[in-house]
Design an enzyme around this catalytic site. Structure first.
Site, PDB file in Angstrom:
ATOM      1  N   ASP A  65       0.845  -1.190   0.000  1.00 12.43           N
ATOM      2  CA  ASP A  65       0.000   0.000   0.000  1.00 12.43           C
ATOM      3  C   ASP A  65       0.881   1.240   0.000  1.00 12.43           C
ATOM      4  OD1 ASP A  65       0.991   0.174   2.589  1.00 12.43           O
ATOM      5  OD2 ASP A  65      -0.945  -0.124   3.563  1.00 12.43           O
TER       6      ASP A  65
ATOM      7  N   ASP B 271      -9.623  -1.052  13.822  1.00  7.93           N
ATOM      8  CA  ASP B 271     -10.931  -1.013  13.152  1.00  7.93           C
ATOM      9  C   ASP B 271     -11.132  -2.215  12.227  1.00  7.93           C
ATOM     10  OD1 ASP B 271      -9.062  -0.417  11.243  1.00  7.93           O
ATOM     11  OD2 ASP B 271     -10.049   1.414  10.512  1.00  7.93           O
TER      12      ASP B 271
ATOM     13  N   HIS C 188      -9.087  -3.061   9.688  1.00  7.51           N
ATOM     14  CA  HIS C 188      -8.537  -2.916   8.334  1.00  7.51           C
ATOM     15  C   HIS C 188      -7.277  -3.755   8.164  1.00  7.51           C
ATOM     16  CE1 HIS C 188      -5.686   0.278   9.869  1.00  7.51           C
ATOM     17  NE2 HIS C 188      -4.927  -0.226   8.909  1.00  7.51           N
TER      18      HIS C 188
END
Lengths: 241, 241, 241, 241
Positions: B67, B129, B131
């Protein structure tokens, strides 16, 4: 995901039979899970023909049924009786190489598969409603391993089994869940004919959702989808790239 | 899925470094995708120590960043600059073995990975969260390959990057999607500390849902989850069987 | 073949332990074959330390002994008693996961390995005479599967076993042959110290010949050789490229 | 090693074509090395027929020639011109997917293969003298990677190439060595006809020796040998178990 569009059902069946034979001919134990039903009938005819023309050690080739609908007062359910008729009996597969899934063993079957080295290949069809194995819209959880499901008397599924077999299905079915299927080393999904064209587009191009159970299969690292032209007719041809 | 609960962060880091080294030492090209961030800092320290004590051919070991958050007026984004600092530079990795993902190349990067033989291993962390990589609750589609995402100025993510880097993030980020990650041959998910305990329980025991993006990882045929005791504290110990 | 030269015995042992642990942590059944002897003692100490710091399912990790020298009037031979002492007992390995090779079962052991899914990893040492497992110069045929060998009373090998164990070896030994070893998915060869330097050069750089049994190992598609600097001192450094 | 005895040449060719197609249809880059010559002509006819009936992405399917006999004043040598005629041209294989081996590139070709992810499959024939690829009795060393060999004017090999091509061979040939071949993930050896019967028995049942170069292939962890009944006529049927 690799998508193959074949000229016709015969070619689809030949290619799929070739994949199964390739596994059978490898120099190691091989664990296969092959679908019953009408879609693979051509594949089984070709397998039987080829196997009748070769001599080889078949003692390392194992078969694991991936679902079952028990039938009342019958020793074998829908899947096992179909596979017996279409493949296991005419191919003279040894009993010890056939691993029947049923209501008695489904809670330990997943462990057994892992202890046996895992599945090398699953060949599956897809239902017009998007189901694979016994994972139906509405009952499928992507986190499920092998599980049982109620089969409501009078439901569409119930009536279908009655029609195919002329017998009364039992109240409970059993199936590999998405996690069991995705745990295999290689997946092959086959579909042919106009009647599968719409769902194939949804499965391959739509979102991954439990409402279209087969959509999860597109996330597997080694899946090949083999279609005839009719089943592939609505596909965006970018999928071939 | 295999779950490993380690005594502490140091053990988690050693085991993860050992997995990465095992790939590096295999007699073949190896394509790795390793996470940046704070969770793997211990792993990188161990890798650097071990690599300083051995001589071997490293020309077949390739790194693919999974990423990126570009930073305004900077050559390298958050991921690349972190990996440079924590691993690539101190380990003296050759430029040609580092495959940076960015906004210029992300549309062809997936194809490049496949042409390069596919990813052998991805080591990832998990966000509080849920992710993984840049797949956030609310923006994740399980059918997505590598994609870009808007990074809204003032959002939590935007502020976090500002805080970590002291720089201004660009308006768009890029990440491997679920399909890219699930296409790897092997996955390792690492998490440590109290702050990850609740999400780890959800990821490993809850439903597979785009609202908890990492939940999809549990369907991969070869995933190992390495936790310290704090991160694992709410888990049902049946997961260890 | 990949050659790794480590700074010292400790590093060699850590890397090798890391490879074994990587297999143990994969999400599948794993079949390991680990050498007994003095070379791996460091590796076993590290394995025991790491295993004492983690919780995981170990029921899918299987051990297959690759040779045996029976001892008169003893339940266990040289290999099994050494492995019991150095690893199986302190690591509390379950009996059903330990697959002892002996004179009673060696003719069916190869078949059993294949039925169990094949070996994932063999970790071996190399003798100063070039032997691996029980494949000695003069008795090794590259085409051999698991076989037994006479152990002549008074021979060097006989005396060595007497000296190590303080017991009398039986008249026959048993070992994986070259074909059994080459059938594994991954091989690791370890050697340390001055005393192994000459044979390591012959094994890695010389012709493939039954006179230097370990030379055949260099033809395996996935072999890693881990050496300390002393054992590697005569090697042509081109091997590192 | 797995041995398959087929009823006839047609069945041998179909099964071998099926193995090659299986690789082509997998969802990943695939690197193939396919033999030229008369033995595989049936296989190529079937491959061409099947490929003419399917649409799929072929951009990830790569071909690596495993030997070459250059011809004087010709752009392509014996292998490349034969493969062009029998397969590459009629199948319309893209130039960039064909990796020709020749005297200019053979010293870097092995490295290229490894960088490209290694060979997934080699399909080979066997010579009546036991050779495979260009590894002849008398010139084969089991430790050799890709190498060149003198082709003595007037020798049997020289005359054979003259006869097949009507052209003059160059003074030097090039071939994958045993180590290159054994480095592939899967091997298939095919042979048909009375003329191969004696050597097949030697290769599969005799000692592993450089005098019968193909004998080394039996040590590969994943080799399938496909024979017709004539080529298999002297075999001990225990090989089928």
């Amino acid at each position: 995901m690799k998508v193959i569009i074949t000229k016709d059902y015969a070619t689809m069946s030949e290619l799929t039979a070739g994949i199964v034979l390739e596994k059978m001919m490898e120099s190691k134990r091989v664990n296969l899970s092959l679908t019953a039903g009408s879609t693979p009938e051509g594949m089984y005819r070709i397998l039987l023909d080829k196997l009748s023309k070769i001599e080889m050690d078949t003692s390392l080739i194992n078969y694991y049924n991936f679902d079952e609908v028990p039938l009342e007062n019958e020793r074998y359910g829908l899947t096992m009786s179909t596979l017996n008729k279409d493949f296991y009996e005419p191919a003279k597969i040894a009993k010890e190489n056939i691993h029947e899934l049923n209501l008695e063993n489904y809670q330990t079957f997943s462990r057994k598969i892992i202890q046996d080295g895992g599945l090398d290949l699953i060949v599956m069809g897809v239902g017009a409603d998007g189901h694979f194995c016994g994972n139906m819209p509405g009952t499928t959880g992507f986190d499920k391993d092998i599980y049982s499901c109620e089969l409501v008397p009078g439901s569409d599924g119930f009536q279908l089994v009655e029609k195919i077999t002329g017998k009364t299905p039992g109240p409970e079915t059993v199936t590999f869940g998405p996690k069991t299927v995705l745990g295999a080393k290689q997946l092959v999904l086959i579909a042919n004919g106009e009647a599968k064209a719409k769902i194939i587009k949804q499965v391959l191009e739509g979102p991954v959702t439990e409402e279209v159970p087969s959509s999860i299969l597109t996330t597997h690292p080694n899946i090949t989808v083999i279609l005839d032209q009719e089943a592939a007719q609505y596909l965006n041809k970018d999928l071939l790239k």
